[in-house]
Scaffold this motif. Structure first.
Motif, PDB file in Angstrom:
ATOM      1  N   GLY A   1     -28.543   3.284 -13.460  1.00  7.71           N
ATOM      2  CA  GLY A   1     -28.023   2.447 -12.395  1.00  7.71           C
ATOM      3  C   GLY A   1     -26.869   3.064 -11.651  1.00  7.71           C
ATOM      4  N   THR A   2     -26.899   4.399 -11.506  1.00  7.75           N
ATOM      5  CA  THR A   2     -25.836   5.090 -10.783  1.00  7.75           C
ATOM      6  C   THR A   2     -26.450   6.000  -9.737  1.00  7.75           C
ATOM      7  N   SER A   3     -25.629   6.618  -8.911  1.00 10.14           N
ATOM      8  CA  SER A   3     -26.140   7.488  -7.850  1.00 10.14           C
ATOM      9  C   SER A   3     -26.425   8.873  -8.385  1.00 10.14           C
ATOM     10  N   ASN A   4     -27.279   9.576  -7.663  1.00 15.13           N
ATOM     11  CA  ASN A   4     -27.614  10.942  -8.034  1.00 15.13           C
ATOM     12  C   ASN A   4     -26.375  11.823  -7.981  1.00 15.13           C
ATOM     13  N   ALA A   5     -25.525  11.600  -6.960  1.00 10.57           N
ATOM     14  CA  ALA A   5     -24.316  12.409  -6.819  1.00 10.57           C
ATOM     15  C   ALA A   5     -23.363  12.180  -7.989  1.00 10.57           C
ATOM     16  N   ALA A   6     -23.211  10.925  -8.395  1.00 11.11           N
ATOM     17  CA  ALA A   6     -22.318  10.622  -9.519  1.00 11.11           C
ATOM     18  C   ALA A   6     -22.841  11.245 -10.810  1.00 11.11           C
ATOM     19  N   ALA A   7     -24.148  11.185 -11.011  1.00 14.13           N
ATOM     20  CA  ALA A   7     -24.736  11.787 -12.205  1.00 14.13           C
ATOM     21  C   ALA A   7     -24.549  13.298 -12.196  1.00 14.13           C
ATOM     22  N   SER A   8     -24.720  13.918 -11.016  1.00 18.10           N
ATOM     23  CA  SER A   8     -24.550  15.361 -10.903  1.00 18.10           C
ATOM     24  C   SER A   8     -23.118  15.757 -11.207  1.00 18.10           C
ATOM     25  N   ARG A   9     -22.152  14.993 -10.674  1.00 14.41           N
ATOM     26  CA  ARG A   9     -20.742  15.295 -10.938  1.00 14.41           C
ATOM     27  C   ARG A   9     -20.417  15.130 -12.424  1.00 14.41           C
ATOM     28  N   ALA A  10     -20.990  14.101 -13.050  1.00 13.49           N
ATOM     29  CA  ALA A  10     -20.739  13.866 -14.469  1.00 13.49           C
ATOM     30  C   ALA A  10     -21.287  15.006 -15.325  1.00 13.49           C
ATOM     31  N   LEU A  11     -22.479  15.490 -14.967  1.00 11.23           N
ATOM     32  CA  LEU A  11     -23.075  16.595 -15.716  1.00 11.23           C
ATOM     33  C   LEU A  11     -22.225  17.852 -15.572  1.00 11.23           C
ATOM     34  N   ALA A  12     -21.790  18.134 -14.348  1.00  8.79           N
ATOM     35  CA  ALA A  12     -20.963  19.325 -14.119  1.00  8.79           C
ATOM     36  C   ALA A  12     -19.643  19.209 -14.875  1.00  8.79           C
ATOM     37  N   ALA A  13     -19.043  18.019 -14.885  1.00 10.04           N
ATOM     38  CA  ALA A  13     -17.777  17.823 -15.586  1.00 10.04           C
ATOM     39  C   ALA A  13     -17.949  17.980 -17.088  1.00 10.04           C
ATOM     40  N   LEU A  14     -19.066  17.474 -17.615  1.00  9.64           N
ATOM     41  CA  LEU A  14     -19.336  17.604 -19.046  1.00  9.64           C
ATOM     42  C   LEU A  14     -19.502  19.061 -19.442  1.00  9.64           C
ATOM     43  N   GLU A  15     -20.277  19.815 -18.661  1.00 10.90           N
ATOM     44  CA  GLU A  15     -20.466  21.238 -18.958  1.00 10.90           C
ATOM     45  C   GLU A  15     -19.144  21.986 -18.870  1.00 10.90           C
ATOM     46  N   ALA A  16     -18.313  21.644 -17.877  1.00  6.47           N
ATOM     47  CA  ALA A  16     -17.016  22.306 -17.741  1.00  6.47           C
ATOM     48  C   ALA A  16     -16.115  21.992 -18.932  1.00  6.47           C
ATOM     49  N   ARG A  17     -16.123  20.735 -19.358  1.00  5.81           N
ATOM     50  CA  ARG A  17     -15.282  20.343 -20.487  1.00  5.81           C
ATOM     51  C   ARG A  17     -15.717  21.020 -21.774  1.00  5.81           C
ATOM     52  N   LEU A  18     -17.036  21.148 -21.971  1.00  9.47           N
ATOM     53  CA  LEU A  18     -17.556  21.776 -23.191  1.00  9.47           C
ATOM     54  C   LEU A  18     -17.574  23.296 -23.108  1.00  9.47           C
ATOM     55  N   GLY A  19     -17.480  23.814 -21.884  1.00  6.71           N
ATOM     56  CA  GLY A  19     -17.539  25.260 -21.709  1.00  6.71           C
ATOM     57  C   GLY A  19     -18.897  25.836 -22.054  1.00  6.71           C
ATOM     58  N   ALA A  20     -19.950  25.077 -21.773  1.00  8.23           N
ATOM     59  CA  ALA A  20     -21.307  25.519 -22.107  1.00  8.23           C
ATOM     60  C   ALA A  20     -22.282  24.976 -21.075  1.00  8.23           C
ATOM     61  N   ARG A  21     -23.332  25.751 -20.829  1.00  2.05           N
ATOM     62  CA  ARG A  21     -24.391  25.297 -19.931  1.00  2.05           C
ATOM     63  C   ARG A  21     -25.392  24.493 -20.755  1.00  2.05           C
ATOM     64  N   LEU A  22     -25.589  23.235 -20.387  1.00  2.48           N
ATOM     65  CA  LEU A  22     -26.451  22.353 -21.152  1.00  2.48           C
ATOM     66  C   LEU A  22     -27.834  22.189 -20.554  1.00  2.48           C
ATOM     67  N   VAL A  23     -27.947  22.406 -19.236  1.00  3.06           N
ATOM     68  CA  VAL A  23     -29.191  22.145 -18.528  1.00  3.06           C
ATOM     69  C   VAL A  23     -29.563  23.335 -17.665  1.00  3.06           C
TER      70      VAL A  23
END
Length: 307
Positions: free
Chosen positions: A27-49
């Protein structure tokens, strides 16, 4: 997007293979999901997808992360379910199984207080001395007594530990004498429960070491109550869990033998198909019996020495 939502996003991505569909599921926007994924990868320091024009796929690290996400989310949901279950009124038919001895001594006496507390639950007790297949027989809850629990798809929750004791009636000991050492058992009438682990031998241990004694049954039965009654009537020496004969020992109807030696202890456990979405009727009985055992101090009594 908070961290819980990030976990949900990764699980949806793994299941749907699309950021757009994952965003829709949340129930969220594509842009918000994309930003969340990028932020998660940055925080973990790993490429997940791995991103492509057709479909998203998880990297090796992403796959491991999603598996951990699923496990963490299941634990959190279980904690929520436990709280919710406590506020629900258990209803329906509770199908539980236990050995005849355990059902007679510890299930049946508890049913009046349980049904008074939860009057909308009907109880169906299936007694069986061999373990009933829980799934195939539509059993909600099994109570098992074993030296160890075999690996299975069931969830196991420990209830108590009990010693196993050698004991005989005063009349038997007056007639045949009292064994003082493990090897003395060879000259006695042994009453054997045939479903015990290796019923033809006793593995005894003491501070001085261990000893295995081969025994020949004078009487053998697949029902512990038959063995108990035979011992009470002076027929021989039984080997039974303390939870069956505790009151007989306290009352002097049976006398514990070779108290310096220990047999392998048994663990009494609940077994049920799954911890997730555990029905309130099952959880209520587990909690009721656990509370009763704690109040009565059964484990302390059943692991104490009588000598």
């Amino acid at each position: 997007m908070d961290r819980w939502r990030e976990l949900e996003l990764m699980v949806h991505l793994a299941e749907l293979g699309s950021l757009t569909r994952a965003a829709e599921a949340m129930g969220t926007s594509n842009a918000a999901a994309s930003r969340a994924l990028a932020a998660l990868e940055a925080r973990l320091g790993a490429r997940l997808v791995e991103r492509s024009t057709r479909r998203l796929s998880l990297t090796e690290q992403g796959d491991r992360f999603v598996r951990q996400c699923r496990s963490a989310m299941a634990e959190i949901k279980e904690a929520e379910n436990e709280v919710n279950a406590a506020t629900l009124n258990p209803t329906g038919t509770l199908r539980l199984t236990a050995s005849v001895s355990f059902a007679v001594h510890h299930v049946a006496p508890l049913l009046p207080s349980y049904t008074a507390r939860w009057p909308n639950v009907r109880v169906h007790v299936v007694t069986a001395n061999r373990y009933v297949d829980v799934v195939d027989n539509n059993i909600d809850l099994a109570i098992r007594t074993r030296e160890y629990e075999a690996d299975s798809g069931l969830t196991i929750r420990r209830l108590a530990t009990t010693r196993r004791l050698l004991a005989a009636s005063p009349a038997y000991l007056s007639r045949f004498g009292t064994p003082r050492r493990p090897e003395d058992l060879a000259g006695h009438r042994m009453l054997i429960y045939s479903y015990a682990n290796r019923p033809d031998e006793l593995r005894l241990s003491s501070p001085q070491g261990t000893q295995t004694v081969r025994i020949e049954p004078f009487l053998e039965s697949n029902e512990g109550q038959v063995v108990r009654e035979a011992a009470l009537n002076g027929l021989g020496i039984l080997v039974q869990p303390t939870y069956i004969i505790h009151d007989d020992l306290v009352g002097g109807r049976l006398v514990p033998l070779l108290e310096d030696w220990d047999l392998p202890r048994l663990t009494i456990s609940f077994a049920y198909p799954s911890r997730r979405h555990l029905p309130a009727k099952v959880r209520s009985f587990i909690d009721h019996m656990s509370e009763h055992f704690a109040r009565q101090g059964y484990e302390r009594r059943w692991t104490a020495r009588f000598g």
